[in-house]
Scaffold this active site. Structure first.
Site, PDB file in Angstrom:
ATOM      1  N   GLU A 238       0.423  -1.144  -0.426  1.00 37.18           N
ATOM      2  CA  GLU A 238       0.223  -0.103   0.436  1.00 37.18           C
ATOM      3  C   GLU A 238       0.854   1.521   0.348  1.00 37.18           C
ATOM      4  OE1 GLU A 238      -4.003  -0.932   2.476  1.00 37.18           O
ATOM      5  OE2 GLU A 238      -2.416  -0.885   3.727  1.00 37.18           O
ATOM      6  N   CYS A 239       0.822   2.145  -0.793  1.00 38.23           N
ATOM      7  CA  CYS A 239       1.542   3.860  -0.912  1.00 38.23           C
ATOM      8  C   CYS A 239       2.312   3.138  -0.444  1.00 38.23           C
ATOM      9  CB  CYS A 239       0.907   4.375  -0.177  1.00 38.23           C
ATOM     10  SG  CYS A 239       1.219   6.079  -0.417  1.00 38.23           S
ATOM     11  N   GLY A 240       3.544   3.729   0.446  1.00 33.13           N
ATOM     12  CA  GLY A 240       5.161   3.591   0.327  1.00 33.13           C
ATOM     13  C   GLY A 240       5.247   1.974  -0.084  1.00 33.13           C
TER      14      GLY A 240
END
Length: 432
Positions: free
Chosen positions: A313-315
């Protein structure tokens, strides 16, 4: 567990500092405090945990729904819950502070900046109380906690100006030590920049904990949700300064159904032996060289090619990509699983509640399934022309061209953060 909400008149009014001072005051009075945060934030809760000594609960109507929000509240511990609001009390069409207070039936204490006002503070509070009817929100605005207020005539003038029915819950005096440094994505984390204990203790002396406790009440309890059966699986979960954005409820859900094996990529850990891998969000852009040198990151490509389920997720999406370029122009090689090159930007690229529709079966949803989440990032993704996506974006921005969920092998990377109440992590566990 009784509780109340600290709602601000706007962003930047000092809700986080007020929340920390209230937690400190209640703890000093002998109470066990469960902190919580309205909205999908990861950073403010880290400051709550630093002071309260327990993880802060995430309360978001969009991510969890009313029943899921109540279940998450009642999973907390302690004898009093302090809920920090998000933005101004009524701001946000996905999950405002007022929506959270209404769903939980908790009273609202308005945090007002009193730096240059007395009677105007009372007028502001009265306006926020009466606007509930205009906004069609069934909430109880109980009174005010004033920020940056001096004692003596200043505090007395505010108390005298408040109309009947709006209580004075105390003040946070001006103090340069009550400032949390910030950076992109918001404030620095609690473990990085904790407020000085003596400054919080001094502020806590001016808070009327007796009145806060008197106004607090317990939200209705939803029907209990029977957990799905556990299975004998191991999930490797990245957790360090680069991967530090995971909701407490997410980790609880994973531990209910699997054995969680934490590892720290930037500290040189190998990728643990596991059946699946979860890479939460965080700050990979601040640890580019450590990630490039990480044995765990270099091992991800092999396990992904062998079909092990990986969710980032994201990072986590950034770390699974081919490269990461900082705003200074430094480029670092990442895991190389997903066909994208990531570049940090000077301003945020997306900030919103998100709704996705799965165009095909994937790790977190079946074909046609919908998932709600949240996105907030400063990076952009240059995606290969033949890249495959698993979601259409019905609200939000996604990765590129209204699409989200970059996939390769059995690896999924999203800018969208999801909460376990959405069902995404159960789907992930079922897919293993």
């Amino acid at each position: 567990m009784n509780g109340f909400v600290l709602g601000g008149t706007r962003s930047g009014v000092g809700k986080t500092v007020a929340t920390l001072a209230v937690i400190s005051a209640l703890e000093s009075a002998g109470h066990s405090v469960q902190p919580a945060k309205a909205g999908p934030d990861f950073i403010d809760p880290s400051h709550h945990e630093e002071v309260a000594g327990r993880p802060s609960r995430t309360l978001d109507r969009w991510l969890q729904g009313a029943a899921g929000l109540r279940r998450n509240y009642h999973r907390g511990e302690g004898d009093i819950c302090v809920v920090e609001g998000v933005m101004g009390l009524y701001d946000g069409d996905g999950s405002s502070t007022a929506m959270v207070a209404e769903a939980l039936d908790l009273p609202v204490v308005i945090v007002v900046d009193a730096k240059a006002g007395m009677e105007s503070v009372a007028a502001t509070a009265l306006g926020f109380e009466r606007y509930a009817a205009v906004a069609d929100r069934d909430i109880d605005v109980a009174g005010v906690l004033v920020q940056r207020a001096h004692g003596g005539r200043h505090a007395e003038g505010i108390r005298e100006a408040l109309p009947e029915g709006l209580a004075y819950f105390g003040r946070i005096p001006p103090n340069e030590d009550l400032a949390i440094p910030d950076r992109h994505l918001g404030l620095k984390l609690g473990e990085e920049a904790p407020l000085a204990t003596d400054a919080l203790d001094a502020a806590a002396e001016h808070i009327r904990t007796d009145r806060l406790l008197d106004c607090a009440r317990t939200p209705p309890r939803p029907d209990s949700q029977r957990p799905r059966s556990s299975r004998d699986v191991r999930i490797a979960v990245a957790h360090d300064a680069a991967f530090c954005f995971s909701y407490p409820a997410t980790m609880e859900r994973l531990r209910e159904r699997a054995a969680v094996v934490p590892f720290a990529p930037i500290e040189g850990d190998d990728l643990p032996d596991s059946d699946a891998v979860y890479l939460p969000g965080g700050y990979p852009e601040l640890h580019g060289q450590a990630l490039a040198d990480s044995p765990a990151l270099s091992q991800l490509a092999d396990v992904a090619a062998n079909g092990r389920p990986i969710f980032g997720e994201c990072g986590g999406l950034m770390a699974l990509s081919e490269s990461l370029t900082t705003t200074a122009g430094d480029t670092y090689e990442m895991a190389g699983v997903l066909p994208a090159e990531i570049e940090m930007q000077d301003r945020y690229q997306a900030l919103d509640h998100v709704e996705l529709r799965a165009t095909t079966g994937t790790l977190t949803a079946s074909a046609g399934g919908r998932r709600r989440g949240h996105e907030f990032h400063y990076s952009s993704a240059d995606v290969a022309g033949d890249a495959r996506f698993t979601f259409d974006v019905e609200r939000g921005d996604g990765i590129a061209d209204g699409r989200e969920g970059l996939t390769e092998h059995r690896t999924l990377g999203t800018y969208c953060h999801v909460h376990p109440a959405s069902g995404a992590f159960d789907a992930f566990l079922d897919a293993i």
